[in-house]
Design an enzyme around this catalytic site. Structure first.
Site, mmCIF file in Angstrom:
data_model
loop_
_atom_site.group_PDB
_atom_site.id
_atom_site.type_symbol
_atom_site.label_atom_id
_atom_site.label_comp_id
_atom_site.label_asym_id
_atom_site.label_seq_id
_atom_site.Cartn_x
_atom_site.Cartn_y
_atom_site.Cartn_z
ATOM 1 N N HIS A 245 -4.725 -0.544 5.587
ATOM 2 C CA HIS A 245 -4.280 0.187 6.778
ATOM 3 C C HIS A 245 -5.247 0.042 7.954
ATOM 4 O O HIS A 245 -5.819 1.018 8.437
ATOM 5 C CB HIS A 245 -4.001 1.669 6.491
ATOM 6 C CG HIS A 245 -4.970 2.338 5.544
ATOM 7 N ND1 HIS A 245 -6.323 2.319 5.721
ATOM 8 C CD2 HIS A 245 -4.760 3.043 4.418
ATOM 9 C CE1 HIS A 245 -6.903 2.982 4.741
ATOM 10 N NE2 HIS A 245 -5.978 3.439 3.930
ATOM 11 N N HIS B 253 0.872 -1.203 0.000
ATOM 12 C CA HIS B 253 0.000 0.000 0.000
ATOM 13 C C HIS B 253 0.899 1.240 0.000
ATOM 14 O O HIS B 253 1.437 1.625 1.022
ATOM 15 C CB HIS B 253 -0.914 0.020 1.224
ATOM 16 C CG HIS B 253 -1.903 1.148 1.207
ATOM 17 N ND1 HIS B 253 -3.266 0.964 1.356
ATOM 18 C CD2 HIS B 253 -1.744 2.483 1.055
ATOM 19 C CE1 HIS B 253 -3.880 2.130 1.299
ATOM 20 N NE2 HIS B 253 -2.974 3.085 1.119
ATOM 21 N N HIS C 235 1.624 5.327 -1.754
ATOM 22 C CA HIS C 235 1.272 6.489 -2.572
ATOM 23 C C HIS C 235 2.556 7.088 -3.133
ATOM 24 O O HIS C 235 3.436 7.494 -2.365
ATOM 25 C CB HIS C 235 0.536 7.542 -1.732
ATOM 26 C CG HIS C 235 -0.744 7.020 -1.150
ATOM 27 N ND1 HIS C 235 -1.943 7.095 -1.809
ATOM 28 C CD2 HIS C 235 -0.993 6.381 0.016
ATOM 29 C CE1 HIS C 235 -2.891 6.533 -1.061
ATOM 30 N NE2 HIS C 235 -2.332 6.095 0.047
ATOM 31 N N LEU C 236 2.636 7.142 -4.451
ATOM 32 C CA LEU C 236 3.854 7.689 -5.084
ATOM 33 C C LEU C 236 3.633 9.051 -5.708
ATOM 34 O O LEU C 236 4.584 9.694 -6.127
ATOM 35 C CB LEU C 236 4.371 6.724 -6.161
ATOM 36 C CG LEU C 236 5.039 5.449 -5.665
ATOM 37 C CD1 LEU C 236 5.439 4.573 -6.849
ATOM 38 C CD2 LEU C 236 6.260 5.757 -4.806
ATOM 39 N N ASP D 187 1.406 2.639 3.544
ATOM 40 C CA ASP D 187 0.544 3.817 3.353
ATOM 41 C C ASP D 187 1.368 5.099 3.421
ATOM 42 O O ASP D 187 0.864 6.137 3.869
ATOM 43 C CB ASP D 187 -0.600 3.851 4.370
ATOM 44 C CG ASP D 187 -1.671 4.887 3.996
ATOM 45 O OD1 ASP D 187 -1.772 5.227 2.805
ATOM 46 O OD2 ASP D 187 -2.380 5.350 4.895
ATOM 47 N N HIS E 106 -10.617 1.117 1.510
ATOM 48 C CA HIS E 106 -10.419 2.125 2.549
ATOM 49 C C HIS E 106 -11.626 1.990 3.471
ATOM 50 O O HIS E 106 -12.731 2.421 3.128
ATOM 51 C CB HIS E 106 -10.318 3.539 1.961
ATOM 52 C CG HIS E 106 -10.043 4.572 3.012
ATOM 53 N ND1 HIS E 106 -8.832 5.191 3.139
ATOM 54 C CD2 HIS E 106 -10.826 5.048 4.016
ATOM 55 C CE1 HIS E 106 -8.873 6.016 4.191
ATOM 56 N NE2 HIS E 106 -10.079 5.950 4.723
ATOM 57 N N LEU F 13 -5.300 9.309 7.647
ATOM 58 C CA LEU F 13 -6.602 8.646 7.670
ATOM 59 C C LEU F 13 -6.451 7.194 7.244
ATOM 60 O O LEU F 13 -5.741 6.944 6.279
ATOM 61 C CB LEU F 13 -7.582 9.377 6.734
ATOM 62 C CG LEU F 13 -8.060 10.734 7.269
ATOM 63 C CD1 LEU F 13 -8.844 11.493 6.207
ATOM 64 C CD2 LEU F 13 -8.919 10.560 8.529
ATOM 65 N N LYS G 261 -9.321 -0.421 -5.966
ATOM 66 C CA LYS G 261 -9.335 0.227 -4.657
ATOM 67 C C LYS G 261 -10.674 0.917 -4.459
ATOM 68 O O LYS G 261 -11.078 1.753 -5.280
ATOM 69 C CB LYS G 261 -8.198 1.255 -4.575
ATOM 70 C CG LYS G 261 -8.157 2.063 -3.275
ATOM 71 C CD LYS G 261 -7.654 1.229 -2.099
ATOM 72 C CE LYS G 261 -7.766 1.987 -0.797
ATOM 73 N NZ LYS G 261 -6.673 2.921 -0.585
HETATM 74 C C1 NCD Z 1 -3.653 9.054 1.820
HETATM 75 C C2 NCD Z 1 -3.146 10.079 0.795
HETATM 76 O O1 NCD Z 1 -2.659 11.136 1.197
HETATM 77 O O2 NCD Z 1 -3.209 9.786 -0.395
HETATM 78 N N1 NCD Z 1 -3.759 9.698 3.095
HETATM 79 C C3 NCD Z 1 -3.730 9.099 4.310
HETATM 80 O O3 NCD Z 1 -3.928 9.794 5.315
HETATM 81 N N2 NCD Z 1 -3.482 7.810 4.456
HETATM 82 C C4 NCD Z 1 -4.932 8.451 1.383
HETATM 83 C C5 NCD Z 1 -5.336 7.215 2.139
HETATM 84 O O4 NCD Z 1 -4.719 6.156 2.013
HETATM 85 O O5 NCD Z 1 -6.304 7.289 2.914
HETATM 86 ZN ZN ZN Z 2 -3.265 5.077 1.484
#
Ligand code: NCD
Ligand code: ZN
Length: 357
Positions: free
Chosen positions: A179, A18, A20-21, A255, A141, A227, A104
């Protein structure tokens, strides 16, 4: 097994299921951190605009590969963003498409860039049925967006209102509760396992290391806001148990969610913790704290691959118990920086490849 005197461990190269790039110049700055540590990652599709089709996911993947450092051993897998209008046929294409791993589900409004998410889960059954049929996992999510539900209860209420009925309707659907942050989430996954339903959960390092006090430690700490939001200590303890008891339904997903410093340190700061700079070291620290280093490899390198039906990585990586100071910030695109978790403080485990004699 007593692992408290272990100062060096070698594990199969881990994966991050998991991640985010982002995109563009910011992506180039963050992807190197993940590539240095992980063999593969499941890259989240919540760009602006979101990655909703196989074609878009492939071109995003090409941009990721182009942004990698010279020794690209890193193999990104893609999650597609499920929307109210996702065509059933896109699910078939995703099932056939190499490097497309899952859809997702973002409930609309639940988190960063989730506006295009699903507004009514009850209208999605044909899509879930297609996922069952084509064996495409659904990454979730797991939070309700109902503003009358307390923010600390949104995962529990999501399980009751959405996941339990979803499982009844779609017994063969592969579900990953992303998460997971609560003991209720852990119990749900364990219960699912007992009933032989194909359900798993990813666990972040920050949820293993921090409880909700961290958001208010001496003042408001925007870099600890993500989150689902951090929960109370009893939940952290349940997550530690889930990650370290050796069960195959729990695996690593950082995450890591970078946001520019200016967007975090604001009157209405963005949700997300940036952890890719220490993506495996933070887990080593959490596992060491509860004398479970011998369970790290299965959690970080085996369970996720097994759940997704992929082969395990073949290379290895070595971690050493040696503290290092986290820089105050890292570059993030043309004119911004991102503040990493533990900025200006020490992390007690290091990558051996980073040690200089
Ligand atoms: C994530 C994001 O910033 O893309 N933010 C987070 O708080 N985890 C989105 C997500 O996975 O909920
Ligand atoms: Zn995430």
């Amino acid at each position: 097994m007593d692992t408290t005197c272990i100062n060096r461990i070698t594990i199969t190269r881990p994966d991050d299921w998991h991640l985010h790039l982002r995109d563009g110049a910011a992506m180039k700055d963050v992807v190197a951190h993940s590539a240095e540590r992980f063999g593969r990652a499941l890259v989240m599709p919540n760009l602006k605009p979101p990655v909703v089709s196989v074609g878009q996911a492939w071109s995003y993947r090409e941009r990721i590969l182009a942004a990698l450092p010279d020794d690209p051993r890193f193999d990104p897998y893609m999650a597609l963003y499920l929307t109210d209008t996702t065509p059933v046929d896109e699910i078939r294409r995703a099932a056939m498409g190499p490097h497309i791993l899952s859809f997702k589900l973002y409930p609309a409004g639940a988190t960063t860039n989730s506006d295009a998410g699903v507004t009514n889960i009850n209208k999605m059954h044909d899509r879930f049925e297609a996922m069952e049929r084509w064996e495409v996992p659904l990454c979730v999510h797991g939070e309700v967006t109902d503003p009358s539900v307390d923010i600390f209860d949104r995962e529990l209420v999501f399980i009751e209102r959405v996941l339990v009925p979803l499982r009844k309707e779609h017994p063969a659907l592969k579900i990953v509760l992303e998460h997971v942050t609560t003991k209720d989430g852990v119990n749900f996954v364990i219960d699912e396992e007992r009933h032989r339903h194909p359900t798993a959960a990813t666990i972040t390092a920050h949820n293993l290391l921090l409880n909700r006090n961290a958001i208010f430690q001496g003042g408001v700490r925007p870099h600890h806001y993500c989150l689902p939001v951090l929960k109370r200590e009893a939940h952290r303890q349940a997550l530690l148990w889930a990650a370290t008891h050796g069960g195959p339904r729990f695996f690593l997903g950082t995450d890591s969610a970078p946001h520019a410093k200016s967007a975090k340190e604001a009157a209405c700061g963005c949700a997300g913790c940036f952890t890719a700079h220490a993506g495996i070291e933070l887990y080593a620290e959490a596992f060491a704290q509860v004398n479970a280093l011998d369970k790290l490899e299965a959690f970080a390198s085996f369970h996720g691959a097994d759940f997704y039906g992929l082969s395990r990585n073949t290379g290895t990586m070595t971690l050493v118990r040696k503290p290092w100071l986290v820089p105050p910030s890292h570059e993030y695109g043309e004119s911004e920086v991102v503040v990493p978790l533990r900025a200006g403080e020490y992390i007690s485990w290091s990558l051996e490849s980073r040690m200089h004699p």
